[in-house]
Motif scaffolding. Sequence first.
Motif, mmCIF file in Angstrom:
data_model
loop_
_atom_site.group_PDB
_atom_site.id
_atom_site.type_symbol
_atom_site.label_atom_id
_atom_site.label_comp_id
_atom_site.label_asym_id
_atom_site.label_seq_id
_atom_site.Cartn_x
_atom_site.Cartn_y
_atom_site.Cartn_z
ATOM 1 N N GLY A 74 0.908 -1.031 -0.482
ATOM 2 C CA GLY A 74 0.277 -0.074 0.328
ATOM 3 C C GLY A 74 0.330 0.938 0.274
ATOM 4 N N PRO A 75 0.400 2.384 0.389
ATOM 5 C CA PRO A 75 0.670 3.818 0.433
ATOM 6 C C PRO A 75 2.360 3.746 1.669
ATOM 7 C CG PRO A 75 -1.727 4.089 0.086
ATOM 8 C CD PRO A 75 -0.887 2.298 0.479
ATOM 9 N N PRO A 76 3.522 4.144 0.933
ATOM 10 C CA PRO A 76 4.245 4.092 1.590
ATOM 11 C C PRO A 76 4.545 5.308 3.105
ATOM 12 C CG PRO A 76 5.574 4.610 -0.511
ATOM 13 C CD PRO A 76 3.649 4.662 -0.465
ATOM 14 N N CYS A 77 3.153 5.016 3.931
ATOM 15 C CA CYS A 77 3.849 5.688 5.056
ATOM 16 C C CYS A 77 4.018 5.116 5.810
ATOM 17 C CB CYS A 77 2.417 5.962 5.305
ATOM 18 S SG CYS A 77 1.242 7.104 4.332
ATOM 19 N N LEU A 78 5.055 6.310 7.310
ATOM 20 C CA LEU A 78 5.288 5.771 8.278
ATOM 21 C C LEU A 78 4.658 6.337 9.340
ATOM 22 C CD1 LEU A 78 8.056 4.483 9.916
ATOM 23 C CD2 LEU A 78 8.971 6.563 9.305
ATOM 24 N N LEU A 79 4.782 5.113 10.701
ATOM 25 C CA LEU A 79 3.908 5.355 11.735
ATOM 26 C C LEU A 79 4.469 5.524 12.920
ATOM 27 C CD1 LEU A 79 0.860 5.774 13.583
ATOM 28 C CD2 LEU A 79 0.710 3.500 13.148
ATOM 29 N N ALA A 80 4.981 6.588 13.731
ATOM 30 C CA ALA A 80 5.793 6.549 14.627
ATOM 31 C C ALA A 80 4.852 6.510 15.660
ATOM 32 C CB ALA A 80 6.479 7.443 14.635
ATOM 33 N N THR A 81 5.634 6.331 17.142
ATOM 34 C CA THR A 81 4.186 6.491 17.970
ATOM 35 C C THR A 81 5.390 6.575 19.605
ATOM 36 O OG1 THR A 81 3.662 4.009 17.403
ATOM 37 C CG2 THR A 81 3.393 5.009 20.258
ATOM 38 N N LEU A 82 5.042 7.073 19.720
ATOM 39 C CA LEU A 82 6.146 7.768 21.079
ATOM 40 C C LEU A 82 5.179 7.851 22.648
ATOM 41 C CD1 LEU A 82 6.278 11.713 19.213
ATOM 42 C CD2 LEU A 82 7.792 10.029 19.625
ATOM 43 N N ARG A 83 5.897 7.091 23.881
ATOM 44 C CA ARG A 83 5.660 7.687 25.024
ATOM 45 C C ARG A 83 6.697 8.205 25.946
ATOM 46 N NH1 ARG A 83 5.550 3.170 22.607
ATOM 47 N NH2 ARG A 83 7.524 2.545 23.422
ATOM 48 N N ASP A 84 6.101 9.508 27.206
ATOM 49 C CA ASP A 84 6.917 9.205 28.259
ATOM 50 C C ASP A 84 7.214 9.047 28.739
ATOM 51 O OD1 ASP A 84 7.930 10.913 29.883
ATOM 52 O OD2 ASP A 84 6.538 12.770 29.464
ATOM 53 N N THR A 85 8.294 8.263 29.118
ATOM 54 C CA THR A 85 8.933 7.393 30.050
ATOM 55 C C THR A 85 9.349 7.710 31.233
ATOM 56 O OG1 THR A 85 11.284 7.910 29.785
ATOM 57 C CG2 THR A 85 10.028 6.583 28.023
ATOM 58 N N ALA A 86 8.644 8.933 31.942
ATOM 59 C CA ALA A 86 9.150 9.417 33.297
ATOM 60 C C ALA A 86 7.284 8.080 33.973
ATOM 61 C CB ALA A 86 7.813 10.259 33.324
ATOM 62 N N LEU A 145 0.764 -0.623 29.312
ATOM 63 C CA LEU A 145 1.672 -0.793 27.872
ATOM 64 C C LEU A 145 2.130 -1.791 27.494
ATOM 65 C CD1 LEU A 145 3.358 1.736 26.516
ATOM 66 C CD2 LEU A 145 4.582 0.735 28.260
ATOM 67 N N GLU A 146 1.654 -2.885 28.187
ATOM 68 C CA GLU A 146 1.874 -4.453 27.513
ATOM 69 C C GLU A 146 0.647 -4.086 26.562
ATOM 70 O OE1 GLU A 146 2.621 -7.454 30.017
ATOM 71 O OE2 GLU A 146 4.158 -7.352 30.545
ATOM 72 N N LEU A 147 -0.340 -3.627 26.402
ATOM 73 C CA LEU A 147 -1.624 -4.112 25.938
ATOM 74 C C LEU A 147 -1.497 -3.540 24.930
ATOM 75 C CD1 LEU A 147 -4.568 -4.966 25.494
ATOM 76 C CD2 LEU A 147 -5.263 -3.035 26.850
ATOM 77 N N LEU A 148 -0.718 -1.958 25.061
ATOM 78 C CA LEU A 148 -0.663 -1.055 23.900
ATOM 79 C C LEU A 148 0.201 -2.193 22.313
ATOM 80 C CD1 LEU A 148 -0.511 1.770 25.717
ATOM 81 C CD2 LEU A 148 -1.857 1.750 23.733
ATOM 82 N N TYR A 149 1.878 -2.802 23.645
ATOM 83 C CA TYR A 149 2.260 -2.495 22.507
ATOM 84 C C TYR A 149 2.069 -4.411 21.891
ATOM 85 C CZ TYR A 149 6.136 -1.261 24.654
ATOM 86 O OH TYR A 149 7.212 0.158 25.300
ATOM 87 N N ARG A 150 1.097 -5.647 22.261
ATOM 88 C CA ARG A 150 0.579 -5.810 20.964
ATOM 89 C C ARG A 150 -0.668 -5.756 20.264
ATOM 90 N NH1 ARG A 150 -0.110 -8.560 26.767
ATOM 91 N NH2 ARG A 150 -2.365 -7.720 26.780
ATOM 92 N N ALA A 151 -1.246 -5.382 20.277
ATOM 93 C CA ALA A 151 -2.562 -4.355 19.665
ATOM 94 C C ALA A 151 -1.724 -3.404 18.906
ATOM 95 C CB ALA A 151 -2.855 -3.312 20.743
ATOM 96 N N GLY A 152 -0.698 -3.012 18.729
ATOM 97 C CA GLY A 152 0.232 -2.053 18.050
ATOM 98 C C GLY A 152 1.037 -3.236 17.154
ATOM 99 N N GLY A 153 0.943 -4.539 17.604
ATOM 100 C CA GLY A 153 2.091 -5.417 16.442
ATOM 101 C C GLY A 153 0.472 -5.968 15.741
ATOM 102 N N SER A 154 -0.849 -6.430 16.008
ATOM 103 C CA SER A 154 -1.193 -7.248 15.607
ATOM 104 C C SER A 154 -2.433 -6.146 14.876
ATOM 105 C CB SER A 154 -2.066 -8.163 17.205
ATOM 106 O OG SER A 154 -2.418 -6.735 18.093
#
Length: 692
Positions: free
Chosen positions: A100-112, A124-133
Amino acid sequence: MSDDTPEAHRAPRRADPEPAVVREGLLLIDADRHLLYANDEARRLLELPTDCESRPVRALRLPDELLTLLDGGADLTDTRITAHGRTLGLDLRHTDRAGGPPCLLATLRDTAAPANPDTARRRLELLYRAGGSIGTTLDITRTCEELAAALVPAFADFACVDLCEGVLDGGEPRPGRHGALHRAALAGITARPPLLLPGSAVPLVPGTPRARAVATSRSVVEPDLSAALDVWDEVRPGTVDAMRDEQVHTLIAAPLSVGDTLLGVATFWRARPRPAFDDEDGTLAEELTARAAVLVDNARRYTREHTMAVALQHSLLPAGLPEQQALEVASRYLPAQAGVGGDWFDVIPLSGARVALVVGDVVGHGVHAAATMGRLRTAVHTFSSLDLAPAELLGHLDALVNRLDQENPRPDGGERPITGATCLYAVYDPVTRRCTFARAGHLPPAIVHPDGHVEIPDLPGGLPLGVGQLPYETAELELPEGTRLVLYTDGLVESRAHDLDHGMKLLRAALAHPGRSPRQTCDDLLDALLPASPADDIALLVARTRAVPADHVADWDVPADPAAVARVRAAVTRRLDEWGLTEQAFAAELVLSELITNAIRHASGPIRVRLLRDRALICEVWDGSATSPHLRHATDTDEGGRGLFLVAQLAERWGTRYPTSGKVIWAELPIGAPPGGAAGGAEPSITPRTAA
């Protein structure tokens, strides 16, 4: 069953909640490194200006460390960077996995460190798993299903995604039209969750959680639905018992929005004994749906562009095959799942009952390839109308492709990709049963003899179109009547599952069956060779040869003597009487008299006349001159110039072709229905994917 309920008691939101949820900033960047989208959290973490969208990322004063990683071209997970005094976690992911269209998705998190580390870690683990699937393909429905499946049962017991009208088709969302959404995905902990089935239209009822989520563009939490169950039937009758059986007691409605564009709503439920949703759950759902919304919108845009490209390509391909008697023809075209390609085919009737078969393949995919294919197909039709020899026609086509690469520079000053194409052009003559081939870098045809023997002839290959300027070569083969010619593109015999040599073996095995019709041959080939997920489109053309019977051909040698014209007219009249075409005798005599007289007066010998009885009565006059006659408008005082005008009025078609030496002037006179049944080749040529 609808998830719309009358508004239940809602727990008050804290104005400044504790950071127990790790919020994510989202950036979507296109191939030219322009920022397409940034959510509120990304704007806060990177201190972006309000007008940041659509601007180049290098104009946004982003940290040098982040710019370097964006230009690196690699997917990253949990990489640390520093921005404006904060340590941020960064994930980078390309969205063009399926072409598909060659776009780049960047995800940023404040690690404080958050106030509740355990809760933040789990979420955060849920966000990671969801982001990969989520977003593994550019299919809208699949992306919505991945969102629902990623959160059941990790976050909710039931989940559904409803999209605005128009989104599933790749169009612009129309949230207010008809006041209904369309269910795209549904997941639950039971086999049949107490919700509407997928594909159902779900009304957007004012005052309900989903309607409020749409109005505010924020997630809406309903911690307690017990008070609403008694009136649930007012919204969707017959669902209360199912809800109580599942003990559903709380929900979250979160909008799927990209900027100011609403795509739909995601709704999540929990059943007892799980705890009710709270505001932190609402914030998490909002982050998840924000990420999913970007991916759904990306898939929507791809779907729209793909649909337009497919429509363009189908409009450029033949919708049906022309009527002709020389060949019985069947064809198939199957587009690739990854994108539109530039494969094409054609069947072109020529003079003298001959037929041209064409198969070609433009390099690349997308609208550019489809448009180039249309131009090349039009050019082949134009050159074939001049009755050029196959090798000469490919030479003109090669020059055209070279011109296409030199014209129309890109608006940004960059170079366009080299067009490049392959082509196989063949001309079959049913009178001589000979077929002339020329190919420009294309795969050779398969020839299936009447006894089932399969031959792949060793034809001169030639360079692909647009690659070189060397002349092309021609090969000629004599084919018994009933021989099948199989022309195809490389998508049929080459795939990720096997190489070209193995594909050619499968091709031979599928063809080695005598007595198959062209249509059955197409089906056999697709059954044997079609991959489950074709990466390239496929064009397939199968033609079974016919021969003009010997008693349907008559020819005479004509001496260069005007007195010979009368003798030829008499012979033609007798032959037409034998064929039962007495009514055509007068027109044929006039046409041949004019053409023979012109040959005697203006050309050189030898002169020969040929009659063919095919779909039309074909009159041909051969002579040794290369001078072509021209139709002109004769004035009242002109002594000549009216003969060709008379020929043009009597004939359906007429023209000139040039064999190895001299020329042939031909004219076709109508005779009604062709002998031997209907003409071959009226089968539709575009095959839907499901038909494969």
